[in-house]
Write a protein that holds these residues in place. Structure first.
Motif, short mmCIF file in Angstrom:
data_model
loop_
_atom_site.label_atom_id
_atom_site.label_comp_id
_atom_site.label_asym_id
_atom_site.label_seq_id
_atom_site.Cartn_x
_atom_site.Cartn_y
_atom_site.Cartn_z
N THR A 29 -10.26 -2.75 30.65
CA THR A 29 -9.96 -4.17 30.57
C THR A 29 -10.51 -4.79 29.27
O THR A 29 -11.55 -4.38 28.76
N THR A 30 -9.80 -5.77 28.76
CA THR A 30 -10.05 -6.31 27.42
C THR A 30 -11.49 -6.70 27.10
O THR A 30 -12.02 -6.27 26.07
N PRO A 31 -12.17 -7.54 27.92
CA PRO A 31 -13.52 -7.95 27.52
C PRO A 31 -14.49 -6.78 27.36
O PRO A 31 -15.30 -6.76 26.43
N ILE A 32 -14.39 -5.79 28.25
CA ILE A 32 -15.28 -4.63 28.15
C ILE A 32 -14.85 -3.73 27.00
O ILE A 32 -15.70 -3.19 26.27
N ALA A 33 -13.56 -3.57 26.82
CA ALA A 33 -13.05 -2.75 25.71
C ALA A 33 -13.53 -3.30 24.37
O ALA A 33 -13.93 -2.55 23.48
N MET A 34 -13.49 -4.62 24.23
CA MET A 34 -13.93 -5.25 22.98
C MET A 34 -15.43 -5.06 22.76
O MET A 34 -15.88 -4.83 21.64
N PRO A 46 -13.16 -5.16 17.40
CA PRO A 46 -12.76 -5.66 18.71
C PRO A 46 -11.35 -6.24 18.78
O PRO A 46 -10.63 -6.00 19.76
N ASN A 47 -10.94 -6.98 17.76
CA ASN A 47 -9.60 -7.59 17.79
C ASN A 47 -8.50 -6.53 17.75
O ASN A 47 -7.46 -6.68 18.40
N ILE A 48 -8.73 -5.46 16.99
CA ILE A 48 -7.75 -4.37 16.95
C ILE A 48 -7.74 -3.65 18.29
O ILE A 48 -6.67 -3.29 18.81
N THR A 49 -8.91 -3.47 18.87
CA THR A 49 -9.01 -2.85 20.19
C THR A 49 -8.22 -3.64 21.22
O THR A 49 -7.52 -3.08 22.07
#
Length: 227
Positions: free
Chosen positions: A128-133, A143-146
């Motif tokens: 999920t996005t917040p953890i991935a970043m 983070p933005n590319i992730t």
């Protein structure tokens, strides 16, 4: 500040309209997660608004991702007995899927001779996005590319998930939930809830477990690949 607020409101309006469209025509290529960013980017380029201005308002949406993820605890409580019964299968499956996702991303990126920054940005794409970043930032990614890779992964997972289930005759709700939650995080979980409440719940816990496994294993995997 005012420009950022206008951008925030515009994003919410575009998302609301695209969600109504998706309800009428529930096709993956009409998903709000795909339509909204495409329209927002097109509008920003058209009126020549810099990203920094947009993010001054849009950052509030990113901040809301974290409490939204916590809200998945509600269906987990409802199906606690089912989760307890299949705990081992879920844990092993999600752990295996998470490791394969990280390794395949890193190996593919290195095989294509991508910059090390892109490699590290790709590794946590399946959570999920917040953890991935956060993971991306910790291991030296962008983070933005992730976040972009996360959205692409989610959309592809939601699109290919039904095809895989049909191809391999996956009819068990627990297996379906693990498939969507591990491979396509929040987007897959939304698709899983369209199948059944139980499938969505299993997908929720799988998504959370995948995030935890990735958070712990990503630095180790990256360290191994760099040697």
């Amino acid at each position: 500040m005012i420009a950022g607020l206008i951008c925030l409101i515009a994003t919410l309006v575009i998302y609301g309209l695209s969600k109504k469209l998706y309800r009428v025509h529930p096709k993956v290529y009409l998903s709000p997660l795909l339509i909204t960013p495409l329209i927002v980017v097109a509008v920003l380029m058209w009126v020549k608004i810099p990203y920094e201005t947009y993010y001054s308002g849009g950052k509030w949406l990113s901040n809301l991702l974290q409490p939204a993820t916590v809200a998945f605890a509600v269906p987990l409580y409802k199906y606690y007995d089912v989760l307890k019964k299949h705990a081992v299968e879920i844990l092993v499956s999600v752990l295996s899927g998470s490791v394969v996702a990280m390794l395949s991303s890193a190996v593919l990126a290195k095989w294509m001779h991508l910059d090390i920054t892109l490699v590290t940005s790709l590794i946590p794409r399946s959570v999920t996005t917040p953890i991935a970043m956060n993971v991306s930032e910790v291991i030296g990614g962008i983070p933005n590319i992730t976040a972009v890779f996360v959205i692409i992964t989610g959309l592809m997972g939601a699109m290919l998930g039904p095809v895989v289930m049909k191809m391999f005759h996956i009819e068990n709700e627990v297996a379906r939930g693990v498939l969507f939650g591990t491979s396509a995080h929040g987007t897959g979980t939304s698709k899983a809830f369209e199948l059944s409440s139980l499938t969505g719940t299993i997908s929720s816990i799988s998504m959370i477990l995948a995030a935890l496994f990735t958070l712990g294993a990503a630095p180790m995997i990256l360290s191994l690949l760099m040697h």
